[in-house]
Scaffold this active site. Structure first.
Site, mmCIF file in Angstrom:
data_model
loop_
_atom_site.group_PDB
_atom_site.id
_atom_site.type_symbol
_atom_site.label_atom_id
_atom_site.label_comp_id
_atom_site.label_asym_id
_atom_site.label_seq_id
_atom_site.Cartn_x
_atom_site.Cartn_y
_atom_site.Cartn_z
ATOM 1 N N ARG A 6 0.803 -1.328 0.077
ATOM 2 C CA ARG A 6 0.064 -0.061 0.079
ATOM 3 C C ARG A 6 0.948 1.116 0.065
ATOM 4 O O ARG A 6 0.653 2.193 -0.590
ATOM 5 C CB ARG A 6 -0.824 -0.214 1.240
ATOM 6 C CG ARG A 6 -1.954 1.236 1.253
ATOM 7 C CD ARG A 6 -2.730 1.019 2.560
ATOM 8 N NE ARG A 6 -3.330 2.179 2.703
ATOM 9 C CZ ARG A 6 -2.832 3.298 3.569
ATOM 10 N NH1 ARG A 6 -1.604 2.945 4.016
ATOM 11 N NH2 ARG A 6 -3.467 4.492 3.795
ATOM 12 N N ASP A 25 -17.860 8.008 1.213
ATOM 13 C CA ASP A 25 -18.134 7.037 2.271
ATOM 14 C C ASP A 25 -19.573 7.625 2.942
ATOM 15 O O ASP A 25 -20.359 6.502 3.151
ATOM 16 C CB ASP A 25 -17.329 6.910 3.322
ATOM 17 C CG ASP A 25 -15.672 6.915 2.779
ATOM 18 O OD1 ASP A 25 -15.601 5.670 2.094
ATOM 19 O OD2 ASP A 25 -14.927 7.841 2.671
ATOM 20 N N ARG A 59 -22.379 6.631 0.550
ATOM 21 C CA ARG A 59 -22.541 5.133 0.709
ATOM 22 C C ARG A 59 -23.333 4.722 1.917
ATOM 23 O O ARG A 59 -24.133 3.853 1.758
ATOM 24 C CB ARG A 59 -21.105 4.504 0.456
ATOM 25 C CG ARG A 59 -20.421 4.391 -0.935
ATOM 26 C CD ARG A 59 -18.952 3.787 -0.648
ATOM 27 N NE ARG A 59 -18.508 3.674 -2.130
ATOM 28 C CZ ARG A 59 -17.342 3.567 -2.542
ATOM 29 N NH1 ARG A 59 -16.564 3.725 -1.404
ATOM 30 N NH2 ARG A 59 -16.944 3.268 -3.581
ATOM 31 N N HIS A 91 -10.274 8.824 4.646
ATOM 32 C CA HIS A 91 -11.220 8.089 3.353
ATOM 33 C C HIS A 91 -10.269 6.543 3.319
ATOM 34 O O HIS A 91 -9.306 6.941 2.671
ATOM 35 C CB HIS A 91 -11.193 8.966 2.156
ATOM 36 C CG HIS A 91 -11.848 8.153 1.038
ATOM 37 N ND1 HIS A 91 -12.751 7.658 1.075
ATOM 38 C CD2 HIS A 91 -10.997 7.832 -0.243
ATOM 39 C CE1 HIS A 91 -13.014 6.921 -0.248
ATOM 40 N NE2 HIS A 91 -11.793 6.999 -0.926
HETATM 41 N N1 NAD Z 1 -11.605 9.928 -3.336
HETATM 42 C C1 NAD Z 1 -12.430 9.101 -3.709
HETATM 43 O O1 NAD Z 1 -13.590 8.935 -3.016
HETATM 44 C C2 NAD Z 1 -12.274 7.788 -5.187
HETATM 45 C C3 NAD Z 1 -13.205 7.212 -5.690
HETATM 46 C C4 NAD Z 1 -12.548 6.506 -6.746
HETATM 47 C C5 NAD Z 1 -11.608 6.531 -7.305
HETATM 48 N N2 NAD Z 1 -10.437 7.534 -6.592
HETATM 49 C C6 NAD Z 1 -9.141 7.621 -7.056
HETATM 50 O O2 NAD Z 1 -9.215 8.393 -8.434
HETATM 51 C C7 NAD Z 1 -8.037 8.097 -9.207
HETATM 52 C C8 NAD Z 1 -8.492 7.657 -10.561
HETATM 53 O O3 NAD Z 1 -9.379 6.413 -10.593
HETATM 54 P P1 NAD Z 1 -9.799 5.997 -12.228
HETATM 55 O O4 NAD Z 1 -10.423 4.506 -11.625
HETATM 56 O O5 NAD Z 1 -10.585 6.993 -12.633
HETATM 57 O O6 NAD Z 1 -8.425 5.400 -12.779
HETATM 58 P P2 NAD Z 1 -8.075 5.338 -14.322
HETATM 59 O O7 NAD Z 1 -6.795 4.695 -14.474
HETATM 60 O O8 NAD Z 1 -9.424 5.142 -14.868
HETATM 61 O O9 NAD Z 1 -7.767 6.857 -14.435
HETATM 62 C C9 NAD Z 1 -6.489 7.376 -14.211
HETATM 63 C C10 NAD Z 1 -6.062 8.603 -15.328
HETATM 64 O O10 NAD Z 1 -5.157 9.267 -15.082
HETATM 65 C C11 NAD Z 1 -4.396 9.411 -16.088
HETATM 66 N N3 NAD Z 1 -3.107 10.072 -15.482
HETATM 67 C C12 NAD Z 1 -1.951 9.367 -14.957
HETATM 68 N N4 NAD Z 1 -0.855 10.293 -14.864
HETATM 69 C C13 NAD Z 1 -1.205 11.439 -15.243
HETATM 70 C C14 NAD Z 1 -0.717 12.567 -15.257
HETATM 71 N N5 NAD Z 1 0.732 12.741 -14.953
HETATM 72 N N6 NAD Z 1 -1.302 13.720 -16.189
HETATM 73 C C15 NAD Z 1 -2.595 13.463 -16.638
HETATM 74 N N7 NAD Z 1 -3.164 12.203 -16.427
HETATM 75 C C16 NAD Z 1 -2.724 11.291 -15.885
HETATM 76 C C17 NAD Z 1 -4.417 8.193 -16.546
HETATM 77 O O11 NAD Z 1 -3.889 8.326 -18.148
HETATM 78 C C18 NAD Z 1 -5.701 7.854 -16.535
HETATM 79 O O12 NAD Z 1 -6.494 8.278 -17.836
HETATM 80 C C19 NAD Z 1 -7.224 6.936 -8.399
HETATM 81 O O13 NAD Z 1 -6.321 7.400 -7.400
HETATM 82 C C20 NAD Z 1 -8.500 6.326 -7.517
HETATM 83 O O14 NAD Z 1 -8.111 5.550 -6.282
HETATM 84 C C21 NAD Z 1 -11.005 8.203 -5.530
#
Ligand code: NAD
Length: 309
Positions: free
Chosen positions: A86, A148, A151, A175
């Site tokens: 992690r 959360d 949810r 979170h």
């Molecule tokens: N806060 C919350 O409650 C919550 C909920 C769901 C997901 N998330 C987080 O959101 C993030 C994205 O999740 P996802 O499912 O969309 O992932 P994903 O892989 O579908 O999308 C991530 C995107 O970021 C882009 N990326 C990577 N590096 C980059 C950079 N330097 N500049 C611009 N773009 C860049 C990638 O190309 C990709 O398109 C993760 O960190 C995930 O854990 C947070």
């Protein structure tokens, strides 16, 4: 108002763009992603719906196209590799996020610009942005436990067979695993949850466990949350864009509320056009207060251990 979504071609970024398009509160949305073509495709698809939604300008671009944005939303994040710890994932995401902050330092943004952090670990990244700039701490908001909270409210509603929009139940703190449900003030449209017919301690525990496991369950079934976090982010954007002064459980750099400072985590926060104004110190049971202090300790430990792998 102009918003730029960094990570806009990803699941969370594109779902957020769609939610914001449906809302119609913004004049312009820019999708920035290292997957340039994918971002162009998402923007094109969204623009094709313009006639049926709202007259917004939606396009893909580079980080330089964030210039002049009132809101910058960061959803860019990396997923865990097989056998990766992690903390290793945290370090990779911290490095990526700091790179994005560096890029943003080179972009002319209004002084009033607000950063909304969605990428994980959201509380760690919110802390780094609030302490390292270029945004003022009061203008850095992490979506934190808003998802959360949503949810838990939905799960309580499904269980009791009532309207989810009438369930009022907060989740605060990290979170993550140490999140803290605030049962002492939970209610269904003013009816205390603890006196609601059919609600008891066993149910309470089961609903909390289901909330804690929700994220992992969605990852198992479809790879990650999209729609729900997009709606949570829309709620933050609405509060800021419309100066609604909404009270939302979002993450920010804490400076004493509930006895917590020096970390970013979620507490009930008034959000308006200027960002955070203010974080609320609320009545909570001793157990809930201890839980929040524990969340703060967990996050402090993570911050202290960054880059030690
Ligand atoms: N806060 C919350 O409650 C919550 C909920 C769901 C997901 N998330 C987080 O959101 C993030 C994205 O999740 P996802 O499912 O969309 O992932 P994903 O892989 O579908 O999308 C991530 C995107 O970021 C882009 N990326 C990577 N590096 C980059 C950079 N330097 N500049 C611009 N773009 C860049 C990638 O190309 C990709 O398109 C993760 O960190 C995930 O854990 C947070």
């Amino acid at each position: 108002m102009k918003a730029t979504i960094i990570g806009g071609a990803g699941r969370v970024g594109s779902n957020t763009a769609f939610a914001l398009q449906m809302d119609g509160t913004l004049a312009e949305i820019v999708l920035v992603d290292v997957l340039r073509e994918q971002a162009q495709g998402e923007a094109l698809d969204l623009r094709h719906g313009a006639a049926l939604a709202a007259p917004q300008r939606i396009r893909a671009g580079g980080c330089e196209d964030a210039a002049g944005s009132d809101l910058v939303i960061v959803t860019a994040g990396l997923r865990r590799k097989p056998d990766e710890s992690r903390l290793e994932l945290v370090n990779r995401n911290v490095a990526l996020f700091r790179g994005i902050l560096d890029d943003l330092r080179r972009v002319p943004l209004p002084e009033s610009a607000i950063l909304i952090v969605v990428a994980n670990p959201v509380d760690v990244l919110t802390y780094l942005a609030a302490t390292e700039g270029p945004f003022a701490p009061g203008r850095v908001i992490g979506t934190g436990t808003l998802l959360d909270t949503a949810r838990l409210r939905s799960l309580v509603a499904e269980d009791l067979g009532v309207d989810a929009t009438q369930v009022d139940a907060l989740v605060l703190g990290e979170h993550g695993d140490s999140m803290v449900p605030i049962w002492s003030s939970a209610a269904v449209n003013g009816v205390p949850l603890r006196s609601f017919p059919g609600f008891d301690a066993a149910k309470q525990q089961a609903l909390l466990e289901a909330t804690r496991k929700s994220g992992a369950e969605v990852i198992r079934l479809k790879g990650g949350a999209g729609y729900s976090i997009a709606l949570a982010t829309r709620e933050v954007v609405r509060a800021l864009a419309l100066d609604r002064r909404s009270v939302l459980p979002v993450s920010s750099l804490q400076a004493g509320a509930m006895g917590i400072s020096g970390v970013a985590l979620s507490l009930p926060t008034v959000l308006g056009a200027r960002g955070i104004a203010p974080v609320l110190d609320i009545a909570a049971s001793d157990e809930e207060r201890d839980g929040l202090l524990n969340s703060a300790r967990v996050l402090r430990d993570t911050l202290d251990n960054l880059n030690k792998t």
